[in-house]
Design an enzyme around this catalytic site. Structure first.
Site, mmCIF file in Angstrom:
data_model
loop_
_atom_site.group_PDB
_atom_site.id
_atom_site.type_symbol
_atom_site.label_atom_id
_atom_site.label_comp_id
_atom_site.label_asym_id
_atom_site.label_seq_id
_atom_site.Cartn_x
_atom_site.Cartn_y
_atom_site.Cartn_z
ATOM 1 N N ASP A 59 0.846 -1.200 0.000
ATOM 2 C CA ASP A 59 0.000 0.000 0.000
ATOM 3 C C ASP A 59 0.877 1.245 0.000
ATOM 4 O O ASP A 59 2.052 1.194 0.398
ATOM 5 C CB ASP A 59 -0.888 0.022 1.250
HETATM 6 N N1 URA Z 1 -1.203 -6.034 3.737
HETATM 7 C C1 URA Z 1 -1.720 -4.779 3.785
HETATM 8 O O1 URA Z 1 -2.760 -4.542 4.378
HETATM 9 N N2 URA Z 1 -1.045 -3.817 3.148
HETATM 10 C C2 URA Z 1 0.137 -4.011 2.503
HETATM 11 O O2 URA Z 1 0.718 -3.073 1.966
HETATM 12 C C3 URA Z 1 0.645 -5.322 2.475
HETATM 13 C C4 URA Z 1 -0.052 -6.325 3.101
#
Ligand code: URA
Length: 232
Positions: free
Chosen positions: A101
């Site tokens: 993310d």
């Molecule tokens: N899980 C999440 O919620 N976000 C990420 O960036 C990676 C795994």
């Protein structure tokens, strides 16, 4: 067979235009003969290619381990800054293997090896991804069992068993073997926690070292590449 200008571009000799100039300057030799046409095709696995007297060894794939900072998206293009904006390499076709993310930090493999990326991301291969997680409430021991059983996100999505390692009241590591959308944040939400900070610290054999500062990257070692390509 591959065009000589593409072959040289993918081995770090610059853009197609820069490569064209090398050819124009008569600095490129294939099997001992000077090359005058950038469109000429060579057998990349056999041809002896020399640039300015230096042999070019055939290496189709490149691998970089990036410590992704916050604020970058895991894509090759878009309106926001992408992780590729951090990679100053002449190789075309690089892409991030998987997604973190925008506000997640940590280990991201950048490569041009499509088949390998596909295998690493397929849930079939159960590749381990380890995250350091900081949450908003004190962590309870019984969470370990809940994650081990498999968290149900909704009627359609059941997570595979995950390993929770509690490090302190608010900090833990979670090891997952698949990659659902926002998986870690949604798993914690389901058990009543909010993820405050999320950082990936390992994928398979690749470990993020503290010395690799956010926003910087390094090449994988030969040993890391060999192990990364091994699947059961
Ligand atoms: N899980 C999440 O919620 N976000 C990420 O960036 C990676 C795994």
């Amino acid at each position: 067979m591959i065009r000589i200008d593409k072959f040289l571009a993918m081995h770090g000799y610059g853009s197609r235009a820069q490569v064209k100039k090398l050819i124009h300057d008569q600095l490129v030799f294939v099997d001992g003969e000077v090359i005058k046409d950038p469109k000429i095709k060579v057998d990349e696995t056999k041809a002896e290619v020399e640039v300015n007297g230096k042999q070019v060894t055939y290496e189709p794939y490149q691998y970089f381990l990036l410590n992704k900072p916050k604020g970058y998206i895991s894509a090759t293009s878009g309106n926001a800054l992408t992780v590729l904006d951090l990679i100053e390499e002449p190789y075309p076709d690089l892409f991030p293997c998987g997604r973190l993310d925008k506000d997640t930090t940590g280990l991201l493999l950048i490569t041009n090896n499509g088949p390998l990326a596909h295998r690493l991301l397929s849930p079939k291969h159960h590749v381990e991804k380890e995250y350091e997680v900081i949450v908003d409430l004190p962590l309870k021991e019984d969470l370990i069992q809940e994650f081990k059983k498999g968290i149900r996100l909704n009627a359609e999505e059941l997570c595979q068993p995950a390993d929770l390692i509690i490090l302190s009241d608010y900090m833990c590591h979670l090891i997952i073997r698949e990659g659902k959308f926002h998986q870690i944040k949604r798993m914690f939400q389901k058990v009543g926690y909010e993820v405050i900070e999320l950082k990936r610290v390992r994928m398979k054999n690749l470990v993020l070292e503290d010395s690799l500062l956010p926003g910087t990257y390094r090449k994988l070692t030969k040993e890391e590449i060999t192990e990364l390509n091994q699947f059961e």
